[in-house]
Design an enzyme around this catalytic site. Structure first.
Site: not given
Length: 670
Positions: A15, A169-170, A538, A542, A544
């Site tokens: 990646y 995945y996340h 935040k 981003d 996440h």
């Protein structure tokens, strides 16, 4: 040798992408020369969220966590001298997936490629963006329509392409248990397939072709037996769903096809050399079992909890795959777990529990309804809080973090700032200048006509992919494509899941949380306020938000009034909220590398507003040199992944509030 023909290895990817299209192209060609067998493109956050590099929200984010692709010229340079007809390319892109695939298709055609031979994958799973990764743009309904249009287009025009990678995945990164990971991913797949079927764009006799192109992208954690059983359960459930719900009779079309990146959530900043064996164990979970083996694997680098990996670090991860595939005898045998009563019992349990959760979501109206109601997000925040509580309590052991913490000096990190790659801060200005040059030199009339046609298609019922391809050819930019659709569809702010998350850590007398609650209450009393107020912000792009959410939940449980407005805020918006809510502390969470620009901006705006008494703390993946610079700029405290004790962090926040308000330190341990 076993006597049987050795199986073909899985696709091996890294990646990658950073700085500029030119720099990323050079990296790709080097990786391919080292034996990598497929490309996996990391796009920067402005590209993922539909902003051009000169937008205010893109500041500090350009080229940091991936490559900026603003228009057709960038895509040409990204794949220069890489024959796309011969390549298998994975693109981690979701809200703007249709746009990036259009750019890819046009570049391939300019190379002389036959579009029907293009192979690769666009992630294109918007549901998990609402839940964990935060690069969504449009509301669920229009987002599902974009996905549907793209799937039907590729089935007819790019038949070897995987138009969606249902991405669990996340979900695991956001705290999902194996059952949640399976159930939420399958519920997303059901929502997507139902939408394609109901759109009427694919004849019933061709629906098997749609199912055959649905792929998955999963996570594999360090509990590799459980993870391997998870993959077998995934395959069994997918076979049943596609056979019973959609009537797919061809077993080949029902095959569960997945790629994997192993767990990044479990990578540690403390003793990061331990990440290598974690990565190996996690890779074994998706390669040991032939009947549930990944079709493509990409491994993180040992130092990703520290910052951006260097090319050498990525090479190490590639070599881990190559040693297993080419030196071991793994690929010489049939499935080595077939007939194991232990494995079968675990798989049976996962299948049963996952179907129960899938049924629960279907009763709510499906995955999209469960997103909009906040159910899925709340469940993930709760699961993640429980995991963090187990780590802090020592129930879940992590070597080098909460057990066996004594260590010899690490030669890999003796020069910690040199152990990661950094992006030149001047890179952003160069990218912005190149964007302006592109706009100045294109056919403005053609670009305007293409955007008008796109908005017309979006406002009607036409498939939007054809209009998007024309936008690509006409020189439209990423931001312009996205804003045209924003004008029609609007934007969406996903539920945060914080307010509805249950308490994960008990606060009985004598516990760490009880002691911190006492500090919070006494400090509020000393300040003459009903409750201490913490703003968790935040800034930038981003998305996440896992760490920010866990801080918000624990601060709430410690007695704070928490102001958390979710992701994607400008420093100006954060400061305005801090002043309006009269908060006692501002906590900023950034994992994308934009902290060096955005955190000082928040500090300066607070000072200009006369709010010098509001301490600012920062958390995220922040290299030591950057942490020192932030402290020198006036940040009260910096927390990185090594600071795993959330209750202790909340205690430190109280200390900083007392210090900022010139109160004596409390002799209450935290």
């Amino acid at each position: 040798m076993s006597g049987r023909q050795k199986d073909r290895p899985w696709l091996m990817r890294t990646y990658a992408g950073h700085s500029t299209a030119e720099a990323s192209n050079e990296l790709y060609r080097r990786n391919l020369a080292k034996g990598q067998t497929g490309l996996s493109v990391a796009f920067d956050l402005p590209t993922q969220t539909g902003y051009d590099p000169d937008h205010i929200l893109a500041r500090g984010e350009v080229g940091r966590v991936g490559v900026p692709v603003s228009h057709l010229g960038d895509m040409r340079r990204l794949f220069q001298d890489i024959p796309l007809e011969q390549m298998n390319t994975s693109m981690t892109i979701n809200a703007t997936a249709m746009w990036l695939l259009a750019l890819y298709q046009v570049v391939a055609e300019e190379q002389g490629a036959d579009a029907t031979k293009l192979q690769g994958t666009t992630q294109n799973d918007i549901v998990k963006e609402y839940l964990s990764r935060g690069t969504h743009v449009f509301p669920p309904g229009p987002s599902l329509r974009l996905t549907t249009d793209m799937i039907t287009y590729t089935v007819n025009h790019i038949p070897k392409w995987n138009p969606i990678n249902i991405c669990s995945y996340h979900l695991q990164e956001a705290g999902a248990t194996p059952v949640q990971e399976i159930a939420y991913a399958m519920s997303t797949a059901i929502a997507v397939l139902d939408a394609v079927r109901d759109s009427g764009q694919v004849p019933e006799e061709k629906f098997g072709d749609v199912v055959a192109r649905i792929s998955f992208f999963v996570n594999a954690g360090v509990r590799f037996i459980e993870e391997m059983c998870k993959m077998r359960a995934f395959g069994r459930i997918w076979d049943q769903v596609t056979r019973e719900r959609y009537g797919i009779t061809d077993a080949k079309q029902r095959r569960f096809r997945y790629g994997v990146q192993v767990n990044s959530l479990g990578l540690t900043e403390a003793q990061p050399e331990n990440n290598v064996q974690r990565i190996v164990l996690e890779m074994l979970a998706v390669t040991l079992s032939k009947d549930a083996r990944a079709r493509a694997v990409q491994l993180p680098a040992w130092n990703e909890a520290l910052g951006l990996p260097r090319p050498w670090d990525q090479q190490w991860s590639l070599r881990i795959q190559q040693v297993l595939a080419h030196e071991s005898d793994l690929l010489e045998y049939e499935d080595i777990f077939a007939g194991s009563h232990v494995i079968e019992a675990k798989v049976d349990a996962l299948v049963t529990e996952s179907f129960a959760e899938i049924d629960r979501i279907q009763q709510m109206g499906g995955a999209m309804a469960a997103v909009e109601s906040g159910y899925l997000k709340s469940e993930l925040v709760s699961s993640h809080a429980q995991r963090r509580a187990r780590i802090e309590g020592g129930e879940e052991k992590i070597v080098g973090v909460n057990i066996y913490e004594t260590t010899e000096p690490n030669p890999l990190t003796s020069d910690l700032d040199g152990a990661i790659m950094t992006v030149d801060p001047a890179n952003e200005a160069r990218v912005v200048a190149a964007l302006h040059e592109w706009r100045d030199n294109r056919d403005e009339a053609r670009a305007s006509e293409a955007l008008a046609a796109l908005k017309k298609a979006a406002a009607g019922t036409d498939n939007m992919m054809e209009a998007t391809v024309e936008c690509a050819r006409a020189g439209v930019t990423t931001g312009e494509w996205s804003w045209a659709l924003r004008d029609v569809f609007g934007e969406f702010r996903a539920p945060t899941g914080v307010s509805s998350a249950p308490v994960a850590v008990t606060a009985e007398a004598g516990t760490p949380l009880a002691l911190v609650r006492e500090k919070v209450a006494r400090t509020a009393g000393d300040l003459g306020t009903g409750r201490l107020r913490l703003l968790v912000g935040k800034p930038g792009l981003d998305g996440h938000s896992n760490g920010a959410e866990q801080i918000a939940v624990r601060a709430r449980d410690a007695g704070f009034e928490v102001v958390y407005q979710g992701i994607r805020l400008t420093p100006e918006q954060i400061v305005s909220a801090a002043l309006a809510e009269d908060v006692h502390c501002v906590g900023l969470s950034i994992l994308s590398g934009s902290h060096a620009e955005l955190v000082p901006d928040v500090l300066n705006r607070l000072r200009e507003a006369g709010a010098n008494d509001i301490p600012v703390i920062a958390g995220g993946i922040i290299p030591p040199a950057d942490a020192t610079a932030l402290i020198e700029a006036g940040v009260a405290a910096v927390f990185t992944p090594k600071d795993f004790g959330i209750t202790e962090i909340i205690g430190r926040i109280v200390d900083e509030i007392r210090k900022a308000n010139k109160l004596d330190p409390l002799e209450v341990p935290a």
